[in-house]
Design a protein around this motif. Structure first.
Motif, short mmCIF file in Angstrom:
data_model
loop_
_atom_site.label_atom_id
_atom_site.label_comp_id
_atom_site.label_asym_id
_atom_site.label_seq_id
_atom_site.Cartn_x
_atom_site.Cartn_y
_atom_site.Cartn_z
N LEU A 119 -3.97 -6.41 7.79
CA LEU A 119 -4.02 -7.86 7.58
C LEU A 119 -3.77 -8.20 6.13
O LEU A 119 -2.98 -9.11 5.81
N ARG A 120 -4.41 -7.48 5.23
CA ARG A 120 -4.21 -7.71 3.80
C ARG A 120 -2.77 -7.42 3.38
O ARG A 120 -2.16 -8.19 2.63
N PHE A 121 -2.21 -6.33 3.91
CA PHE A 121 -0.85 -5.94 3.57
C PHE A 121 0.16 -6.96 4.08
O PHE A 121 1.06 -7.39 3.34
N PHE A 122 0.02 -7.38 5.33
CA PHE A 122 0.96 -8.34 5.90
C PHE A 122 0.85 -9.71 5.23
O PHE A 122 1.86 -10.40 5.06
N THR A 123 -0.36 -10.09 4.85
CA THR A 123 -0.52 -11.36 4.15
C THR A 123 0.14 -11.31 2.78
O THR A 123 0.76 -12.28 2.33
N THR A 124 0.05 -10.16 2.12
CA THR A 124 0.64 -10.02 0.79
C THR A 124 2.16 -10.13 0.83
O THR A 124 2.77 -10.79 -0.01
N ILE A 125 2.78 -9.48 1.84
CA ILE A 125 4.25 -9.51 1.91
C ILE A 125 4.76 -10.61 2.83
O ILE A 125 5.97 -10.75 3.04
N ASN A 126 3.83 -11.40 3.40
CA ASN A 126 4.18 -12.59 4.19
C ASN A 126 5.06 -12.25 5.41
O ASN A 126 6.14 -12.81 5.58
N SER A 130 5.14 -11.18 13.32
CA SER A 130 6.36 -10.47 13.69
C SER A 130 6.06 -9.40 14.74
O SER A 130 5.13 -8.61 14.58
N PHE A 131 6.86 -9.35 15.81
CA PHE A 131 6.71 -8.33 16.83
C PHE A 131 6.97 -6.94 16.24
O PHE A 131 6.26 -5.98 16.55
N GLY A 213 1.39 -16.31 18.40
CA GLY A 213 2.66 -15.95 18.99
C GLY A 213 2.77 -14.48 19.36
O GLY A 213 3.74 -14.08 20.03
N THR A 214 1.82 -13.67 18.92
CA THR A 214 1.85 -12.22 19.21
C THR A 214 0.51 -11.78 19.79
O THR A 214 -0.05 -10.76 19.37
N THR A 215 0.00 -12.55 20.73
CA THR A 215 -1.30 -12.23 21.34
C THR A 215 -1.13 -11.22 22.45
O THR A 215 -0.38 -11.45 23.40
N THR A 216 -1.81 -10.10 22.34
CA THR A 216 -1.76 -9.07 23.37
C THR A 216 -2.80 -9.38 24.45
O THR A 216 -3.67 -10.23 24.28
N LEU A 217 -2.70 -8.67 25.57
CA LEU A 217 -3.63 -8.92 26.68
C LEU A 217 -5.09 -8.63 26.29
O LEU A 217 -5.97 -9.43 26.62
#
Length: 265
Positions: A119-126, A130-131, A213-217
Motif C-alpha cells: 500500500l505504501r509503495f503503490f501510493t508513493t508511485i501512484n 491497477s489490475f 475497481g479491483t475488489t476481489t471476492l
C-alpha cells in the motif's frame, strides 16, 4: 498389515469431524429463509440467499475479477517457478541458498506486513487501482507455493533422457518441452493449482491494496460481513465449496488427482 485399533479410528473420525463440521454449519446456514444467521430447521430449507447471489452485482463482479486474477497470477507464478526450480536443483553456485530463501521469503512475512508495504509503495508511485499491479502482488505471495511443488518434482530428476534428446539433434527448448516438462508435470500442475487457490482465496494482503475497481471476492465477502449479518456470505461459501468438489471430481475422472498432485501412474 497391522490394522488400526478402535481408539485410532475414533481419533481419525473426531479429527475429520472437527475439520468438516464448520463447513457443514456454513452450508446449513446458507439454506435459511430468515434475514439473519440461523439454522433452517424451524421453517424449512430455502434458496432465498442463493437467488440473492444472482441479484448481487458486486458479488458477481468480484467473483469474475478474482477468477481472472487467480488465473493470471498462477500462470505467471508457475512460469517463473519452473526455470527457477530447474536452476536451483541442477546447478551449484554461490548464493544458491540466499536465492532460495529470497524466493520463499513471502512465506515467512505476515501478509498484513506485506499489505501495508505494498500500500505504501503503490501510493508513493501512484499506481493504485491497477489490475497488473494487483496481480504482481499476488504473484509475489503465491510463487513460493508454486516453487516448492516444482522443486519436489525437479529434485533428483534423471537427465539422461534429456541428454539423449540433445544428442539426437533436439534443441534445448524441444528437449524441455518433450522430455523435461512431462517428467515434472505433476509438480507443475499441482503448483499451479495451489498457486491459483492461494490467489483466489487471498484476503489479508489484498484488503490493503484493493480499490473499488479491483475488489476481489474475499474482499467483497469481508465487506459484506462488516456491513450486514445476513447469510449471503454463507450462500457464496456454499457455492464455492460445491464448485470445488465438482471440479475435483471431474479432474479425478478425467486425469486422476493422484497423477496431478503426486505423480502416481
Amino acid at each position: 498389515m497391522r490394522k488400526n485399533g478402535f481408539f485410532s479410528l475414533l481419533y481419525h473420525a473426531l479429527f475429520i469431524g472437527f475439520i468438516i463440521a464448520p463447513l457443514v454449519v456454513v452450508m446449513l446456514v446458507s439454506f435459511t429463509g430468515k434475514g439473519f444467521i440461523s439454522m433452517p430447521f424451524a421453517e424449512g430449507f430455502s434458496l432465498r440467499w442463493f437467488r440473492a447471489i444472482l441479484d448481487s452485482t458486486e458479488i458477481i463482479r468480484a467473483f469474475w475479477f478474482s477468477l481472472w486474477l487467480g488465473l493470471a497470477s498462477a500462470t505467471v507464478a508457475i512460469t517463473l517457478a519452473v526455470p527457477g526450480a530447474l536452476a536451483l536443483t541442477r546447478y551449484k553456485f554461490a548464493g544458491r541458498g540466499v536465492l532460495m530463501g529470497f524466493f520463499l521469503s513471502p512465506l515467512m512475512i505476515p501478509h498484513v506486513v506485506l499489505g501495508v508495504a505494498f500500500l505504501r509503495f503503490f501510493t508513493t508511485i501512484n499506481v493504485t487501482g491497477s489490475f497488473a499491479w494487483l496481480a504482481a502482488t499476488h504473484v509475489i505471495v503465491i510463487i513460493p507455493y508454486a516453487l516448492r511443488l516444482v522443486l519436489s518434482s525437479a529434485t533428483g530428476l534423471d537427465r539422461d533422457a534429456e541428454r539423449a534428446a540433445l544428442s539426437l539433434g533436439a534443441s534445448r527448448f524441444t528437449a524441455f518441452r518433450r522430455v523435461v516438462l512431462p517428467l515434472i508435470l505433476p509438480g507443475v500442475a499441482g503448483g499451479w493449482m495451489l498457486a491459483f487457490i492461494q490467489s483466489f482465496d487471498e484476503l489479508t494482503m489484498t484488503v490493503f491494496v484493493a480499490t473499488p475497481g479491483t475488489t476481489t471476492l474475499p474482499v467483497a465477502m469481508y465487506n459484506q460481513i462488516a456491513q450486514t449479518i445476513d447469510p449471503l456470505v454463507a450462500a457464496v461459501a456454499t457455492v464455492l465449496i460445491i464448485g470445488t468438489l465438482v471440479v475435483m471430481v471431474v479432474m479425478d475422472r478425467l486425469v486422476g488427482l493422484d497423477r496431478v498432485l503426486i505423480g502416481k501412474n
